[in-house]
Design an enzyme around this catalytic site. Sequence first.
Site, short mmCIF file in Angstrom:
data_model
loop_
_atom_site.label_atom_id
_atom_site.label_comp_id
_atom_site.label_asym_id
_atom_site.label_seq_id
_atom_site.Cartn_x
_atom_site.Cartn_y
_atom_site.Cartn_z
N CYS A 134 19.33 -11.77 11.50
CA CYS A 134 20.56 -10.76 11.84
C CYS A 134 20.48 -10.66 13.49
CB CYS A 134 20.42 -9.40 11.22
SG CYS A 134 21.60 -8.30 11.80
N CYS A 137 20.89 -7.03 14.45
CA CYS A 137 19.90 -5.95 13.92
C CYS A 137 18.74 -6.07 15.06
CB CYS A 137 19.35 -5.98 12.58
SG CYS A 137 20.62 -6.57 11.45
N ASP A 138 18.14 -7.07 15.42
CA ASP A 138 16.88 -7.69 16.08
C ASP A 138 16.79 -8.15 17.42
OD1 ASP A 138 15.94 -6.70 13.58
OD2 ASP A 138 15.83 -8.68 12.67
#
Length: 313
Positions: A134, A137-138
Amino acid sequence: MEKLYDVIIIGGGPAGLTAALYAGRAKMKTLLFEGEAFGGQIALTTEVENYPGGALNITGPGLVARMAEQAEHFGVELKKENVTDVDFSSKDKKVTTSKGEYFAKSVIVATGANPRKLGVPGEDVLTGKGVSYCATCDGAFFEELPIYVIGGGDTAVEEAVFLAKFGRKVYIVHRRDELRAARSIQDKALNTPNIEVIWDSVVEEISGDGLVERLVLKNVKTGERTEILADEDDGTFGVFVLVGYIPANELLKDKIALDEQGYVPAGEDMKTNVPGVFVAGDLRAKKLRQVVTATSDGALAAIAAEAYVEHEY
Ligand code: NAP
């Protein structure tokens, strides 16, 4: 008998939430389950450029939060419970979750799809330690570091452009000599100065002591192996595996018909082969998996469930 719902919807992405909105507005007694957080795949997306009206100032999580609020406004019950089993063998369908058993006259399955893994050594153990599925997200963890994006589809190429805002350099590792991504998405990537494509290459291994430190690529045409090591100053780098999705059909095996790829075949009426059970969204066998097609499926599935409850139940 427990409380009997008109419809239980499994899955809280755009398909499930739209089904909930339509069912709620049709005054059906509606319950929707979502495992952990609402949103599905789109909640992992920063920008929603191709949902009509959604281009400006709307993120994936923002969009689904509004969808959830809208469904609740029309009386839908939303529960964060993991569905562990379904039983469609009786007239009243049973849905079992981590917390209990629920019954409904009809069910709409909108569980979507999950990221596909590479299945190479080191991938599992280094997930969350440099290996990610993701970008939204990261991505920020890899500020000024090199980033390797694996895959050549819309997701990989689009997210490579997003990751290029963080990483010093982004390498797209693709197993062929041509990207699968749409031309418009490819153009964005190819015009981003810090993106480079490594063609004809697959990942053989990922390793590192606590964090990703080494990536082994193999050129599928020449057989040549390349070992990529983290710079001493950096200590690590990012590996984003964005190689497509697999349908989230675990609950359904031997319960409803699936196609060879594991998707649920259904036409415009969203009917599965089990009366009273409908499908919507990415789990359905179809050509285009987008928010706009998921919401369309959701609306049609709710209307079909309403007709079933009214006339066939
Ligand atoms: P996808 O279209 O299935 O592409 C997967 C990519 O990963 C392909 O390039 C594939 O290579 C590669 N791949 C698959 N398995 C691999 C493996 N084991 N090792 C190495 N590479 C592997 O998946 P996606 O990009 O996630 O897109 C999914 C759907 O969402 C698509 O319908 C897409 O159009 C849609 N989508 C649309 C947008 C948008 O319109 N903005 C954005 C994101 C996603 P090959 O090319 O060789 O098969």
